[in-house]
Enzyme design. Structure first.
Site, PDB file in Angstrom:
ATOM      1  N   SER A  78       0.809  -1.218   0.000  1.00  0.00           N
ATOM      2  CA  SER A  78       0.000   0.000   0.000  1.00  0.00           C
ATOM      3  C   SER A  78       0.844   1.270   0.000  1.00  0.00           C
ATOM      4  CB  SER A  78      -0.922   0.003   1.218  1.00  0.00           C
ATOM      5  OG  SER A  78      -0.189   0.166   2.402  1.00  0.00           O
ATOM      6  N   THR A 198      -2.034   2.823   3.401  1.00  0.00           N
ATOM      7  CA  THR A 198      -1.265   4.078   3.471  1.00  0.00           C
ATOM      8  C   THR A 198      -0.547   4.049   4.802  1.00  0.00           C
ATOM      9  OG1 THR A 198      -2.896   5.368   2.224  1.00  0.00           O
ATOM     10  CG2 THR A 198      -1.578   6.589   3.787  1.00  0.00           C
ATOM     11  N   THR A 216       1.747   7.055   0.424  1.00  0.00           N
ATOM     12  CA  THR A 216       0.881   5.970  -0.046  1.00  0.00           C
ATOM     13  C   THR A 216       1.057   5.702  -1.527  1.00  0.00           C
ATOM     14  OG1 THR A 216      -1.442   5.262  -0.109  1.00  0.00           O
ATOM     15  CG2 THR A 216      -1.023   7.534  -0.683  1.00  0.00           C
ATOM     16  N   ARG A 226      -5.398   9.670 -10.786  1.00  0.00           N
ATOM     17  CA  ARG A 226      -6.226   9.932  -9.590  1.00  0.00           C
ATOM     18  C   ARG A 226      -5.323  10.314  -8.409  1.00  0.00           C
ATOM     19  NH1 ARG A 226      -6.362   7.528  -4.159  1.00  0.00           N
ATOM     20  NH2 ARG A 226      -8.484   7.746  -3.385  1.00  0.00           N
ATOM     21  N   THR A 249      -6.050   7.384   6.960  1.00  0.00           N
ATOM     22  CA  THR A 249      -5.982   6.366   5.913  1.00  0.00           C
ATOM     23  C   THR A 249      -7.411   5.951   5.598  1.00  0.00           C
ATOM     24  OG1 THR A 249      -5.804   4.583   7.531  1.00  0.00           O
ATOM     25  CG2 THR A 249      -3.746   5.495   6.732  1.00  0.00           C
ATOM     26  N   GLY A 250      -7.590   5.328   4.444  1.00  0.00           N
ATOM     27  CA  GLY A 250      -8.929   4.903   4.045  1.00  0.00           C
ATOM     28  C   GLY A 250      -9.398   5.667   2.828  1.00  0.00           C
TER      29      GLY A 250
HETATM   30  N1  ASP Z   1      -6.249   7.458   1.684  1.00  0.00           N
HETATM   31  C1  ASP Z   1      -5.531   6.842   0.606  1.00  0.00           C
HETATM   32  C2  ASP Z   1      -6.099   7.310  -0.697  1.00  0.00           C
HETATM   33  O1  ASP Z   1      -7.294   7.486  -0.798  1.00  0.00           O
HETATM   34  C3  ASP Z   1      -5.557   5.370   0.588  1.00  0.00           C
HETATM   35  C4  ASP Z   1      -5.520   4.679   1.892  1.00  0.00           C
HETATM   36  O2  ASP Z   1      -5.363   5.262   2.929  1.00  0.00           O
HETATM   37  O3  ASP Z   1      -5.658   3.466   1.919  1.00  0.00           O
HETATM   38  O4  ASP Z   1      -5.341   7.437  -1.634  1.00  0.00           O
END
Ligand code: ASP
Length: 345
Positions: A78, A198, A216, A226, A249-250
């Site tokens: 990730s 991330t 990340t 993106r 994260t997320g």
């Molecule tokens: N927040 C990160 C993103 O949307 C990805 C993640 O945290 O898993 O790129």
């Protein structure tokens, strides 16, 4: 004529400065010891950050040294090297850093071929008058500063991408492994809410200064170009030297739409504990999630976002929208995982 007249304009200026100072004044007492927090994948990172701080490092150098361990780890799919690629099979990385004492930030987005995007983000902070460089320009800037251009796509990540590509649809010509009796190969992809990952890390150093980093490879199999929340100041991280820091994260889109990390720091400024502030941001996202495709049957967000926060006094906590989770913490008592709060079980 009075010798020291205060004009109306001076009066307004003085009044404004005084009220601004009151708004910005920390609600907590300064903290005089090292502490670092990170997402659950950052146990080694927080240990390294605190080690660096104890050796005299500034919090910014310390958190970057911490996340470098994960950026260079091929087994973390990730972040950085070994990160899952975009829909075309190319690894594109996002990272941002923020330095409390100077209030400066630096970030790179959609950068390719650079193993340590957090270090490039630090160069943007220290060696430019800008905050965010993207794509080719970010890579050229990194090259100018001596960063090697490397292939970041490991065989493991490439094979996961090929599996994704071949199973994406049964209406294209990419075929997953199959036998002579198999028909109708490939299937509509299940919504890939679990393809996030991330690392965020924030720390307080021996001077009581606070800094943060988020790095990340972003959403796996994303549309090329993106950009998530991680390199966006206020969304994927925020830091105020007088108040505290937050990171996430997320699902990045939710943070971009809600300025979540900034919101958390502002809530702590108003007196929330780190946990209250993180839960507040979770609630805000839930309130703003109106589309059925993003909700489960109960009308709750069907995705997850996790927040990590610390305040100037060294109090730490995290919260998630959905389910139990753990975050990493290191301080004078060593490094460990702690449980996070959550909005929905
Ligand atoms: N927040 C990160 C993103 O949307 C990805 C993640 O945290 O898993 O790129």
């Amino acid at each position: 004529m009075p010798t020291n007249p205060i004009t109306r304009r001076d009066f307004i200026r003085t009044g404004t400065a005084a009220s601004a100072a009151a708004v910005l004044r920390p609600k907590t007492r300064p903290f005089a010891g090292p502490v670092a927090i990170a997402s659950g994948n950052g146990l080694a990172a927080v240990a390294r950050a605190v080690e660096e701080i104890n050796a005299g490092a500034d919090a910014l150098d310390a958190v970057i040294a911490g996340v470098n361990l994960v950026e260079e780890d091929p087994n973390d799919t990730s972040v950085g090297y070994g990160g899952l690629p975009n829909a075309d099979g190319i690894v594109e990385l996002d990272s941002a850093v923020m330095h409390g004492p100077t209030g400066r930030a630096g970030a790179v987005a959609s950068i390719q071929g650079i193993k340590y995007p957090s270090k490039v983000a630090q160069h943007v902070l220290q060696r430019t008058d800008h905050v965010l460089l993207v794509a080719k320009g970010a890579q050229e800037f990194a090259r100018m500063h001596g960063f090697p251009i490397e292939n970041l796509l490991t065989d493991r990540a490439r094979e996961i991408w090929v599996r994704w590509r071949e199973n994406l649809s049964n209406r294209d010509d990419y075929l997953p492994p199959h036998g002579p009796e198999d028909r109708d190969l490939g299937e509509a992809m299940r919504r890939n809410y679990d393809h996030w990952g991330t690392i965020h890390c924030s720390a307080i150093d021996l001077q009581g200064n606070i800094s943060s980093v988020t790095t990340t490879s972003g959403l796996a199999f994303k549309i090329p170009g993106r950009v998530g929340d991680s390199p966006i100041i206020g969304a994927g991280l925020y830091c105020d030297n007088e108040v505290g820091a937050a990171g996430s994260t997320g699902r990045g889109e939710a943070n971009l739409e809600n300025c979540s990390s900034f919101l958390i720091v502002e809530r702590m400024r108003m007196g929330d504990s780190p946990e209250q502030a993180c839960l507040y941001a979770c609630e805000r996202i839930a309130q703003h999630t109106h589309l059925a495709r993003l909700q489960n049957e109960a009308g709750e967000p069907a995705f997850n976002v996790s927040f990590y926060a610390l305040n100037k006094a060294g109090e730490v906590a995290g919260a998630r929208i959905r389910g139990k989770g753990r975050m990493a913490v290191a301080d004078a008592n060593g490094s460990r995982h702690i449980d996070m709060a959550y909005l929905y079980a």
